[in-house]
Design a protein around this motif. Structure first.
Motif, short mmCIF file in Angstrom:
data_model
loop_
_atom_site.label_atom_id
_atom_site.label_comp_id
_atom_site.label_asym_id
_atom_site.label_seq_id
_atom_site.Cartn_x
_atom_site.Cartn_y
_atom_site.Cartn_z
N ASP A 308 0.82 -1.20 0.00
CA ASP A 308 0.00 0.00 0.00
C ASP A 308 0.86 1.26 0.00
N VAL A 309 1.80 1.34 0.93
CA VAL A 309 2.59 2.57 1.05
C VAL A 309 3.53 2.75 -0.13
N LEU A 310 4.12 1.66 -0.64
CA LEU A 310 5.04 1.78 -1.77
C LEU A 310 4.30 2.12 -3.07
N ARG A 311 3.09 1.63 -3.22
CA ARG A 311 2.31 1.95 -4.42
C ARG A 311 1.89 3.43 -4.45
N ASN A 312 1.64 3.99 -3.28
CA ASN A 312 0.99 5.29 -3.23
C ASN A 312 1.86 6.46 -2.78
N GLU A 313 3.07 6.17 -2.26
CA GLU A 313 3.91 7.25 -1.74
C GLU A 313 5.31 7.18 -2.34
N SER A 314 5.92 8.36 -2.47
CA SER A 314 7.32 8.43 -2.91
C SER A 314 8.22 8.81 -1.75
N LEU A 315 7.87 9.89 -1.04
CA LEU A 315 8.65 10.36 0.10
C LEU A 315 7.93 9.99 1.38
N MET A 316 8.47 9.00 2.10
CA MET A 316 7.80 8.48 3.29
C MET A 316 8.41 9.10 4.55
N THR A 317 7.91 10.28 4.88
CA THR A 317 8.36 11.00 6.07
C THR A 317 7.71 10.37 7.31
N GLN A 318 8.02 10.92 8.47
CA GLN A 318 7.45 10.38 9.71
C GLN A 318 5.92 10.39 9.66
N SER A 319 5.33 11.49 9.20
CA SER A 319 3.86 11.58 9.20
C SER A 319 3.25 10.56 8.24
N VAL A 320 3.92 10.31 7.10
CA VAL A 320 3.41 9.33 6.13
C VAL A 320 3.50 7.93 6.72
N VAL A 321 4.64 7.61 7.32
CA VAL A 321 4.82 6.29 7.94
C VAL A 321 3.76 6.08 9.02
N GLU A 322 3.54 7.09 9.84
CA GLU A 322 2.55 6.98 10.92
C GLU A 322 1.14 6.75 10.35
N ARG A 323 0.82 7.45 9.27
CA ARG A 323 -0.52 7.33 8.69
C ARG A 323 -0.78 5.91 8.18
N TYR A 324 0.17 5.35 7.46
CA TYR A 324 -0.02 4.00 6.93
C TYR A 324 0.10 2.94 8.03
N ALA A 325 0.93 3.23 9.04
CA ALA A 325 1.05 2.29 10.16
C ALA A 325 -0.28 2.18 10.91
N LYS A 326 -0.93 3.32 11.11
CA LYS A 326 -2.24 3.29 11.78
C LYS A 326 -3.29 2.60 10.90
N LYS A 327 -3.23 2.86 9.61
CA LYS A 327 -4.19 2.27 8.68
C LYS A 327 -4.11 0.74 8.70
N HIS A 328 -2.90 0.21 8.79
CA HIS A 328 -2.71 -1.25 8.74
C HIS A 328 -2.38 -1.86 10.10
N GLN A 329 -2.52 -1.07 11.17
CA GLN A 329 -2.28 -1.54 12.55
C GLN A 329 -0.87 -2.13 12.67
N LEU A 330 0.14 -1.32 12.31
CA LEU A 330 1.53 -1.77 12.32
C LEU A 330 2.37 -0.88 13.24
N CYS A 331 3.36 -1.47 13.87
CA CYS A 331 4.33 -0.70 14.66
C CYS A 331 5.03 0.27 13.71
N PRO A 332 4.96 1.59 13.94
CA PRO A 332 5.52 2.54 12.97
C PRO A 332 7.03 2.46 12.85
N PHE A 333 7.73 2.16 13.95
CA PHE A 333 9.19 2.09 13.89
C PHE A 333 9.63 0.89 13.07
N GLU A 334 9.11 -0.30 13.40
CA GLU A 334 9.47 -1.50 12.64
C GLU A 334 9.01 -1.39 11.19
N PHE A 335 7.89 -0.74 10.98
CA PHE A 335 7.36 -0.55 9.63
C PHE A 335 8.34 0.28 8.80
N SER A 336 8.88 1.35 9.40
CA SER A 336 9.85 2.19 8.66
C SER A 336 11.11 1.40 8.32
N LEU A 337 11.55 0.53 9.22
CA LEU A 337 12.73 -0.29 8.94
C LEU A 337 12.45 -1.29 7.82
#
Length: 760
Positions: A308-337
């Protein structure tokens, strides 16, 4: 033909990923114990058994050629059948394991079996999964039988699902490479000096070298390094970019540069890594499914989140990571890694590349094809020393020994032994608060090693004990101490510090250049850059340069007449600070109170700043001057509020008091009328300390000027950084006020930027 090389393990782990994040303690010797268990079982196998067998498979699917390789634990060869074996070690009770457990393990074993059948043209095969305890010799074995058709269907399904995601990535890469080919510099023209830096970076990357670049503040270093790095992707070995920053505030500038390139047509995937404690959704960063819904079932949802995030985003800043992490119920830190594994670029702190405790192990396999851009590289000297130093504190082990006295006698005795050794050290050096030992403290390291082993055993079997956290603290402190103890050589000294009843033993890294070089040697290319890599030879020495590395120095391109530099010969050394307060205040009033604007005054310490500020305030009130002061423990919100006062030019005087080397002295952009003048009190020398003196002595015996290496160069670097806040663009102008009589000495004056040296 698009060729993809993948290991069996990574193939099945991606396709079969499931389960939760679990950060519970597992011990440091799991890998070693697992290897020993494997070897023990393999030795027991009789004739016809072949261990550690390499298998490979080429599989063409549409326009993709998949090269799959791996090494299975063992193969039985008999006349009746062939059996592929995998051995998995565990601490789990074997009677609780069923054949249906660990589907990813079975998938790995089935892929090995299929690869063997393809290579040897056989129609039937057996597989067996052996689970073995790491702490004893117990095992349990499960067996299955397959024919060629069954495993072919299975392998095709796994490969198909893996390629679904890979096709997405290849589509991104094709789009990326096409956009890079069409990409032009995102501004109408290069600033003076910016093209030279950009060309040097491009040349360095093409030749897979290391560059040390000193480039004046305001020429646009961020874009001058990112743009050629982006243009280099896909040419030769480099395929990824790692942009390292020293401070969080710098990250925003880097993100803005990539955003501008994206707006100019660049199609590239970039992610910013934010520290766990800053991005965690929970009040407490406890990564276990029982305590965190974002850890529970994380891997069940990860694939969907990544897609989802790779299809729809190019620059994944903290706010973008947090938004998709909440959408998919994912740990935002591990998700960014996890996102970072599939992006073209990663923006992160130095730690994630250089610090052995926290560096991105997942990214390390890409180092050989990664371009590493190290922003504000002057900061890496002290940061790398800290990364490769470690300490043991008596009070921590004393507290833990008291906790363990009636719980676990063995652990109590191990902690007491460390406490006693530190206590005896305290008695030996009772007449000093600090002491330096030349040799590695082997007697202490041996005791710590035994305590760490005991901690590990206890932690594995007592996860719910009240004293768990105290023991875990001792374990991690001990582990870090042992890790640095293994590195200990002529580059280290042992510093013992006494404070009241406490004892601190620190293994101090005096020179981390070798450790830095070991990592930068593995990259496709490395660029160290800063406005203040001066003197350049010092930074090359401290950051692991060798004779083959490139270096570049670009002078300030701006009109020196736009900066009025004044200096006052005030003594700011410690014993004269009381007498210096009034001359400093008079200099501030005379220089800054007469012209409306925003000003920043930098001091060498909070204590000194507070002394001057307290007596300055009545003068400010009298002249209608607005004042603000940096506090020791400012939150992110308070820092933003501080800088927001500088967002609008005032028709009156605003003066901020801040600390040299702090968050406001580098990495912030106050362009145009946002900043009218900068005052600098002192020459920024680090506080005199035993540790700094040890560094001084080390470099003195190495043939350098030890005082300059330990004190002068780091201090004057802070001065240059603070003054660099003033001139950010060709239109900027303002005043710099230097307040210290040492600026009048030639040795210090030559360390100032050339355009400052003819001060009034």
């Amino acid at each position: 033909m698009n060729t993809i090389l993948v290991s069996v393990r990574k193939l099945v782990e991606f396709v079969m990923m499931n389960g939760s994040i679990d950060s519970r303690f597992v011990g440091s010797n799991v890998l070693q114990e697992g290897t020993k268990t494997h070897q023990r079982i393999q030795k027991l196998r009789g004739e016809g058994y072949e261990k550690e067998v390499y298998l490979s498979l080429k599989k063409q699917v549409e326009s993709f050629l998949l090269l799959i390789e791996g090494r299975c634990d063992g193969i039985y060869h008999t006349e009746e059948r062939i059996t592929i074996e995998e051995i998995k070690t565990t601490k789990r009770e074997l009677n609780t394991i069923t054949e249906l457990d660990y589907p990813a393990y079975w998938a790995q074993l089935k892929m090995y079996a299929f690869m063997y059948m393809e290579e040897n043209e056989i129609s039937e095969i057996d597989i067996q999964m052996v689970y073995a305890r790491r702490d004893n010799e117990d095992t349990v074995t499960f067996r299955r039988h397959y024919n060629k058709k069954q495993l072919t269907i299975f392998a095709d399904e796994v490969i198909y699902e893996y390629l679904l995601f890979q096709k997405i990535l290849w589509g991104f890469r094709k789009e990326r490479d096409q956009s890079i080919g069409e990409l032009v510099f995102p501004f109408d023209s290069f600033r003076k000096g910016q093209r030279d830096l950009s060309k040097a970076v491009y040349k360095t990357i093409q030749e897979q070298k290391v560059l040390f670049a000193k480039a004046a503040t305001g020429i646009g270093k961020t874009m001058a390094t990112i743009f050629p790095a982006v243009k280099s992707l896909g040419k030769g070995k480099s395929q990824k970019i790692m942009y390292l920053t020293a401070k969080n505030v710098t990250k925003t500038v880097v993100e803005d540069a990539w955003k501008r390139l994206t707006e100019k047509g660049l199609c590239m995937k970039v992610v910013s890594i934010t520290a766990k404690e800053k991005i965690c959704f929970q009040e407490e960063t406890l990564c276990q499914k029982e305590f965190c819904p974002f850890a529970d079932g994380y891997y069940d949802r990860l694939k969907e989140g990544l897609t989802d995030v790779l299809r729809n985003e190019s620059l994944m800043t903290q706010s973008v990571v947090e938004r998709y992490a909440k959408k998919h119920q994912l740990c935002p830190f591990e998700f960014s890694l996890d996102i970072a594994l599939y992006t073209d670029a990663v923006i992160c702190d130095y730690n994630y590349f250089f610090d052995p405790k926290v560096r991105l192990q997942r990214w390390s396999e890409f180092h050989e094809e990664s371009i590493v851009l190290i922003d504000e590289a002057h900061n890496l000297v002290d940061r790398s020393r800290d990364m490769h130093s470690a300490c043991i504190t008596k009070s921590i082990f004393l507290q833990a020994s008291r906790e363990m006295k009636n719980i676990n006698n063995d652990l109590y005795l191990q902690f007491k032994k460390i406490n006693d050794k530190l206590l005896s050290w305290k008695k030996e050096i009772i007449n000093n608060n600090q002491y330096v030992f030349e040799e590695k403290p082997t007697f202490l390291l041996d005791a710590v090693n035994e305590a760490v082993k005991a901690c590990e055993q206890w932690l594995l079997t007592n996860p719910s004990q009240m004293s768990y956290q105290d023991v875990l603290t001792c374990y991690f402190e001990g582990q870090d101490f042992l890790r640095i103890g293994k590195e200990y050589d002529a580059r280290y000294k042992t510093v013992v510090t006494l404070f009241k009843n406490d004892v601190n033993v620190k293994l101090v890294c005096l020179d981390a250049s070798l450790s830095i070089k070991r990592l930068t040697d593995k990259t496709a290319a490395t660029i160290f850059f800063s406005a203040t890599l001066h003197p350049l030879g010092y930074f090359q020495r401290m950051l692991g340069s060798d004779q083959e590395d490139y270096h570049l120095s670009i002078p300030s391109p701006f009109d020196s007449d736009k900066v009025k530099v004044y200096a006052q010969p005030i003594s700011t050394i410690y014993k004269d600070r009381g007498k210096s307060i009034n001359p400093i205040i008079q200099s501030i009033v005379k220089t800054f109170h007469t012209k409306p604007g925003n000003y920043l005054i930098f001091f060498p310490s909070y204590e000194y700043m507070d002394m001057v500020y307290e007596e300055y305030v009545p003068y400010a009130i009298s002249d209608g001057v607005t004042t603000i002061k940096q506090d020791r423990l400012m939150s992110e919100e308070e820092r933003i509020s501080f800088l927001e006062l500088y967002s609008i030019p005032l028709n009156k005087v605003l003066i901020g008091f801040a600390v040299l080397g702090g968050v406001f002295s580098e990495g912030i952009d106050l362009k145009g009328e946002r900043l009218t003048g900068v005052g600098i009190v002192g020459v920024g020398l680090p506080q005199l300390s035993l540790e700094r003196n040890v560094i001084k002595e080390y470099f003195h015996t190495s043939g350098h000027n030890g005082f300059d290496f330990a004190y002068v160069y780091p201090g004057m670097n802070k001065v240059q950084q603070a003054g660099g806040r003033l001139i950010r663009t060709e239109e900027d102008e303002g005043i710099i006020l230097l307040m210290d009589k040492r600026f009048f000495q030639e040795s210090y004056r030559t360390l100032l930027p050339p355009e400052w040296r003819n001060f009034q």
